[in-house]
Enzyme design. Structure first.
Site, short mmCIF file in Angstrom:
data_model
loop_
_atom_site.label_atom_id
_atom_site.label_comp_id
_atom_site.label_asym_id
_atom_site.label_seq_id
_atom_site.Cartn_x
_atom_site.Cartn_y
_atom_site.Cartn_z
N HIS A 120 80.47 44.23 45.58
CA HIS A 120 80.85 44.66 46.93
C HIS A 120 80.50 46.12 47.21
CE1 HIS A 120 84.58 45.83 44.69
NE2 HIS A 120 84.53 46.84 45.53
N ASP A 150 82.02 38.98 41.95
CA ASP A 150 81.99 40.38 42.37
C ASP A 150 81.33 41.27 41.32
OD1 ASP A 150 82.40 42.48 44.17
OD2 ASP A 150 84.25 43.08 43.19
N SER A 223 86.04 51.21 41.25
CA SER A 223 85.58 49.83 41.21
C SER A 223 84.21 49.75 40.55
CB SER A 223 85.51 49.25 42.62
OG SER A 223 85.27 47.88 42.57
#
Length: 381
Positions: A120, A150, A223
């Site tokens: 993402h 992801d 992330s």
């Protein structure tokens, strides 16, 4: 010098002599007895962790994971929500400007420049900038992306001596120490320590993976970064947080190493992941649904929609069918059913046991192949 002291000194010399391009962790002992401090571990694995910047398109009302127009969980939201732990918008990127910089993390998995990050963060970009712990910046191409897990793979060319780390061979246990390393708020390598809070978390509104839950503080920019066990093995890729305001409250989720091991080779080889596809929408069976079916203890997934012309429709699956097992293996939730379907090869047949009209039934579905356009988003919005 005693025999014990000599042995210890010898071990230190061996560790100090490892070449820079060798793996920065040790898989000799997977018991996690917790270090007296994390400094040595952070020093050992830090050079393999990178900052990742990518240019992504921003809509006027953009609130997509990793580059929110405002912190996830706006002030009028008073209940915890799933929010991307990840990225933040870069300086000067304003809502409606059409482009912004997504800032996150990643880590090298080989000396020749292959790295793992979060899908993402990249949006539709086919390139990214990566910054190593010594502040050198490299151009990286996007080798492959997978919205379901992801995960994404990057490749930096031109060097074959990058520091890298390995994925853990064994799943962590609840209570094991964990060290999360990432590019917090775009500031550069930052370490956060905690423990594994739980394993195999099934997030109904997230991707169909068994998350590792950790209590290390995962912030914006983290992330795509790794979480390590006490021996420097990567146990997961940091992906999500649960937060009432978008800030870290110590409830974070990482894509487990086992998933990374399955996905990354396919991304390196062909840029995408091949998965089975059934063509049905399902949700987990709640107590109310179970009661309506006349079986209070029923567990599994209820069909809420069937795609016309899809494999499930062709096999005769109907709305309201309660699927309880796949190939005679019981399932507990909709995500477990989805994982089993994804893991099966396109063209293969799966047997679904179910309750239909309060009676036991079964049928076989010949699976199709999940297309990228059919894949669910890897993160909730």
């Amino acid at each position: 010098m005693s025999v014990a002291s000599a042995a210890f000194a010898s071990a230190v010399l061996v560790v100090a002599s490892i070449a820079h391009a060798q793996p920065l962790n040790s898989s000799a002992d997977h018991r996690s007895d917790g270090p007296g401090g994390f400094a040595d571990l952070a020093e050992k694995v830090g050079p393999a962790v990178i900052g990742v910047n990518a240019k992504v398109v921003a809509a006027d009302d953009d609130n997509s994971p990793g580059q929110s127009a405002e912190p996830d969980g706006s002030p009028d939201q008073d209940t915890p929500r799933l929010a991307p732990g990840p990225g933040r918008r870069g300086p000067g990127s304003m809502p409606g400007s059409g482009e912004m910089t997504s800032i996150g993390s990643g880590f090298f998995i080989s000396a020749d420049g292959y790295a793992v990050t979060s899908n993402h963060l990249l949006g539709g970009s086919d390139a990214a900038d990566v910054r190593t712990s010594d502040s050198k910046v490299y151009k990286a191409k996007v080798v492959g992306k997978d919205p379901v897990s992801d995960l994404a793979v990057l490749k930096v060319d031109g060097r074959t001596d990058f520091a890298f780390v390995r994925l853990a061979d064994q799943a962590p246990r609840a209570g094991d120490w964990v060290l999360a390393v990432g590019n917090s708020f775009g500031l550069g390598n930052t370490v956060n320590a905690g423990i594994v809070s739980a394993r195999a978390r099934d997030l109904e509104s997230g991707p169909s993976e068994d998350f590792v839950q950790i209590d290390a503080r995962i912030n914006r920019g983290d992330s795509g970064g790794p979480s390590f066990n006490a021996h420097g093995d990567v146990i997961g890729v940091n992906s999500l947080i649960v937060s009432p305001s978008g800030g870290s409250v110590g409830v974070a989720f990482a894509v487990p190493a086992d998933t990374v091991k399955t996905v990354v080779p396919q991304l390196k080889e062909k840029g995408a992941v091949t998965r089975g596809w059934m063509g049905a929408q399902v949700q987990s069976i709640t107590p109310d649904v179970a009661e309506s079916l006349g079986a209070n203890s029923l567990r599994g997934a209820v069909v809420v929609g069937v795609q016309s012309g899809g494999p499930a429709a062709k096999a005769g699956l109907k709305r309201g069918d309660a699927i309880t097992s796949v190939n005679d293996e019981p399932i507990k939730s909709a995500n477990e059913l989805t994982r089993k379907v994804y893991a099966a090869a396109p063209g293969s047949s799966v047997k679904l046991s179910m309750v239909r009209d309060k009676a036991q039934n079964s049928l076989s579905v010949t699976l199709g192949q999940l297309a990228q356009s059919q894949a669910p988003a890897g993160l909730p919005k």
